[in-house]
Scaffold this active site. Structure first.
Site, mmCIF file in Angstrom:
data_model
loop_
_atom_site.group_PDB
_atom_site.id
_atom_site.type_symbol
_atom_site.label_atom_id
_atom_site.label_comp_id
_atom_site.label_asym_id
_atom_site.label_seq_id
_atom_site.Cartn_x
_atom_site.Cartn_y
_atom_site.Cartn_z
ATOM 1 N N ALA A 182 6.177 5.718 -0.722
ATOM 2 C CA ALA A 182 6.826 4.581 -1.378
ATOM 3 C C ALA A 182 6.889 3.430 -0.387
ATOM 4 O O ALA A 182 6.943 3.641 0.833
ATOM 5 C CB ALA A 182 8.232 4.983 -1.810
ATOM 6 N N GLU A 212 3.618 13.447 -3.142
ATOM 7 C CA GLU A 212 4.231 13.884 -4.413
ATOM 8 C C GLU A 212 3.362 13.515 -5.611
ATOM 9 O O GLU A 212 3.203 14.302 -6.545
ATOM 10 C CB GLU A 212 5.634 13.267 -4.542
ATOM 11 C CG GLU A 212 6.601 13.864 -3.533
ATOM 12 C CD GLU A 212 7.952 13.170 -3.512
ATOM 13 O OE1 GLU A 212 7.977 11.925 -3.441
ATOM 14 O OE2 GLU A 212 8.971 13.867 -3.559
ATOM 15 N N GLY A 254 5.964 9.823 -1.215
ATOM 16 C CA GLY A 254 5.601 9.674 -2.621
ATOM 17 C C GLY A 254 4.107 9.823 -2.856
ATOM 18 O O GLY A 254 3.685 10.208 -3.953
HETATM 19 N N1 CO8 Z 1 5.690 1.311 3.002
HETATM 20 C C1 CO8 Z 1 5.423 0.037 3.308
HETATM 21 N N2 CO8 Z 1 4.436 -0.345 4.157
HETATM 22 C C2 CO8 Z 1 3.698 0.635 4.704
HETATM 23 C C3 CO8 Z 1 3.914 1.989 4.425
HETATM 24 C C4 CO8 Z 1 4.950 2.325 3.520
HETATM 25 N N3 CO8 Z 1 5.210 3.588 3.151
HETATM 26 N N4 CO8 Z 1 3.029 2.725 5.141
HETATM 27 C C5 CO8 Z 1 2.284 1.847 5.822
HETATM 28 N N5 CO8 Z 1 2.669 0.598 5.559
HETATM 29 C C6 CO8 Z 1 2.135 -0.655 6.124
HETATM 30 C C7 CO8 Z 1 2.593 -0.881 7.547
HETATM 31 O O1 CO8 Z 1 3.875 -1.439 7.583
HETATM 32 C C8 CO8 Z 1 1.525 -1.805 8.047
HETATM 33 O O2 CO8 Z 1 1.773 -3.098 7.559
HETATM 34 P P1 CO8 Z 1 1.689 -4.374 8.552
HETATM 35 O O3 CO8 Z 1 0.240 -4.422 8.971
HETATM 36 O O4 CO8 Z 1 2.106 -5.518 7.676
HETATM 37 O O5 CO8 Z 1 2.602 -4.078 9.693
HETATM 38 C C9 CO8 Z 1 0.262 -1.296 7.349
HETATM 39 O O6 CO8 Z 1 0.705 -0.550 6.233
HETATM 40 C C10 CO8 Z 1 -0.560 -0.374 8.223
HETATM 41 O O7 CO8 Z 1 0.292 0.656 8.709
HETATM 42 P P2 CO8 Z 1 0.420 1.022 10.265
HETATM 43 O O8 CO8 Z 1 0.144 -0.170 11.113
HETATM 44 O O9 CO8 Z 1 1.728 1.709 10.456
HETATM 45 O O10 CO8 Z 1 -0.808 2.035 10.391
HETATM 46 P P3 CO8 Z 1 -0.911 3.275 11.386
HETATM 47 O O11 CO8 Z 1 -2.312 3.757 11.220
HETATM 48 O O12 CO8 Z 1 -0.434 2.939 12.749
HETATM 49 O O13 CO8 Z 1 0.100 4.369 10.776
HETATM 50 C C11 CO8 Z 1 1.123 5.697 9.042
HETATM 51 C C12 CO8 Z 1 -0.139 4.927 9.498
HETATM 52 C C13 CO8 Z 1 1.321 6.934 9.930
HETATM 53 C C14 CO8 Z 1 0.851 6.134 7.615
HETATM 54 C C15 CO8 Z 1 2.371 4.796 9.122
HETATM 55 O O14 CO8 Z 1 2.079 3.568 8.476
HETATM 56 C C16 CO8 Z 1 3.595 5.365 8.480
HETATM 57 O O15 CO8 Z 1 4.240 6.220 9.071
HETATM 58 N N6 CO8 Z 1 3.932 4.927 7.250
HETATM 59 C C17 CO8 Z 1 5.128 5.359 6.566
HETATM 60 C C18 CO8 Z 1 4.948 6.744 5.961
HETATM 61 C C19 CO8 Z 1 6.211 7.197 5.278
HETATM 62 O O16 CO8 Z 1 7.254 7.334 5.861
HETATM 63 N N7 CO8 Z 1 6.092 7.476 3.940
HETATM 64 C C20 CO8 Z 1 7.212 7.956 3.147
HETATM 65 C C21 CO8 Z 1 7.907 6.808 2.502
HETATM 66 S S1 CO8 Z 1 9.380 7.323 1.646
HETATM 67 C C22 CO8 Z 1 8.813 7.880 0.135
HETATM 68 O O17 CO8 Z 1 7.636 7.926 -0.103
HETATM 69 C C23 CO8 Z 1 9.847 8.296 -0.880
HETATM 70 C C24 CO8 Z 1 9.170 8.825 -2.144
HETATM 71 C C25 CO8 Z 1 9.859 8.377 -3.390
HETATM 72 C C26 CO8 Z 1 9.231 8.917 -4.662
HETATM 73 C C27 CO8 Z 1 7.829 8.486 -4.962
HETATM 74 C C28 CO8 Z 1 7.341 8.971 -6.302
HETATM 75 C C29 CO8 Z 1 5.865 8.961 -6.522
#
Ligand code: CO8
Length: 290
Positions: A97, A143, A140
């Site tokens: 998400a 999921e 998500g």
């Molecule tokens: N939300 C918003 N932005 C994101 C997300 C996210 N989940 N993941 C990545 N991005 C963005 C980053 O902020 C970044 O943006 P910017 O360039 O503007 O800074 C861009 O994508 C690229 O990401 P990274 O620079 O971080 O790329 P890396 O290769 O260094 O890292 C990762 C990749 C490991 C995937 C890292 O981005 C990360 O950890 N992301 C978050 C993952 C996470 O915690 N996901 C769980 C979110 S909570 C959730 O999903 C609740 C579920 C609710 C139900 C859903 C029902 C279907």
């Protein structure tokens, strides 16, 4: 119009990380404009939905789900479509998400407005959906991939439920579907630590049905399977999906009784006569989907 194998537009399209663009579709099943998705019909009977938010690693948010639900429903109700494939880019199926969008929500915002309820509409789709997972499928994203009927991935896929690192827990079935798929101990470990599962491990643990060497092979493999499913009687396919899904909700005895009743019911379909007669006459069945 459905595209033939020879003209399939997909082969190089899914790994593209082109800027967001509006895609217009000629198929009746996918008519409309999508900003966060690419929607195509690359094989006979197959609808392909590709997440297209490359800058945010396909992070999930409500506008994307409005489009996803519309595309899924359009394919589900199209007589031309027999199965669907859901995929992302080579880098990310979906990184969860959208955290930036959700971070300021209050309890009243989330509970009061049933936040993410319509994010699970995929589970109400009647035709088979295959998720082809490459790159990150986190939170998500994991999921959503698990809501599909069949999961494929490439070795480079990364599955995880990292919500614990954000001070929350999975909210769209992660704790339930992951636990059923890989067992309580491993699911508990993943959910409590936020540790990920590689594509290879996902195959070994039975989370996915098949693991492919590359992202391209993964999506092509999913399209092959979807095309095969789409070549069968839509009535039988619908019934098969329904009975398998019941196994997740019912005890074995009730499940078997349910299966038997649906099996009996299929003797009232034309396709049962067509399929069995074609076998006896050594011919290819020409399904009427009735
Ligand atoms: N939300 C918003 N932005 C994101 C997300 C996210 N989940 N993941 C990545 N991005 C963005 C980053 O902020 C970044 O943006 P910017 O360039 O503007 O800074 C861009 O994508 C690229 O990401 P990274 O620079 O971080 O790329 P890396 O290769 O260094 O890292 C990762 C990749 C490991 C995937 C890292 O981005 C990360 O950890 N992301 C978050 C993952 C996470 O915690 N996901 C769980 C979110 S909570 C959730 O999903 C609740 C579920 C609710 C139900 C859903 C029902 C279907």
């Amino acid at each position: 119009m459905l595209c033939s194998r020879a003209t399939r537009p997909f082969a190089s399209a899914f790994v593209r990380t082109a800027p967001l663009r509006v895609v217009r579709h000629s198929s009746a099943a996918s008519e409309g404009a999508y900003e966060h998705l690419k929607v195509t019909t690359p094989r006979p009977g197959v609808g392909l939905i590709t997440f297209n938010r490359p800058k945010a690693l396909n992070a999930l948010f409500t506008p994307l789900f409005h489009e996803l639900n519309a595309a899924l429903r359009a394919f589900d109700s199209s007589p031309e479509i027999g199965a669907m494939v859901l995929t992302g880019s080579e880098r990310a199926f979906a990184a969860g998400a959208d955290i930036k969008e959700m971070k300021d929500k209050t309890f009243a915002d989330a509970y009061g407005a049933d936040f993410i309820e319509m994010w699970s509409d995929l589970m109400h789709i009647k035709k088979p959906v295959i998720s082809a997972v490459n790159g990150y499928a986190l939170g998500g994203g994991c999921e959503l991939a698990m809501m599909a009927d069949i999961m494929y991935c490439s070795v480079g896929a990364t599955f995880g439920q990292p919500e614990i690192k954000l001070g929350v827990i999975p909210g769209a079935g992660g704790s339930q579907r992951l636990t059923r798929a890989i067992g309580k101990s491993k699911a508990m470990e993943m959910i409590l630590t936020g540790n990920n599962l590689s594509g290879k491990e996902a195959g070994e643990r039975g989370l996915v049905a098949k693991v492919f060497d590359s992202a391209q092979e993964c999506v092509d493999g999913a399209l092959d399977t979807a095309e095969k499913i789409a070549s069968y009687s839509k009535i039988a396919v619908k019934a098969a999906k329904e009975v398998v899904n019941k196994s997740q909700d019912l005890g074995v005895r009730e499940g078997i009784e349910f299966e038997r009743r649906v099996f009996h019911g299929l003797f009232g379909s034309k396709d049962q006569k067509i399929g069995m007669t074609a076998f006896a006459e050594k011919k290819k069945p020409q399904w009427t989907h009735e």
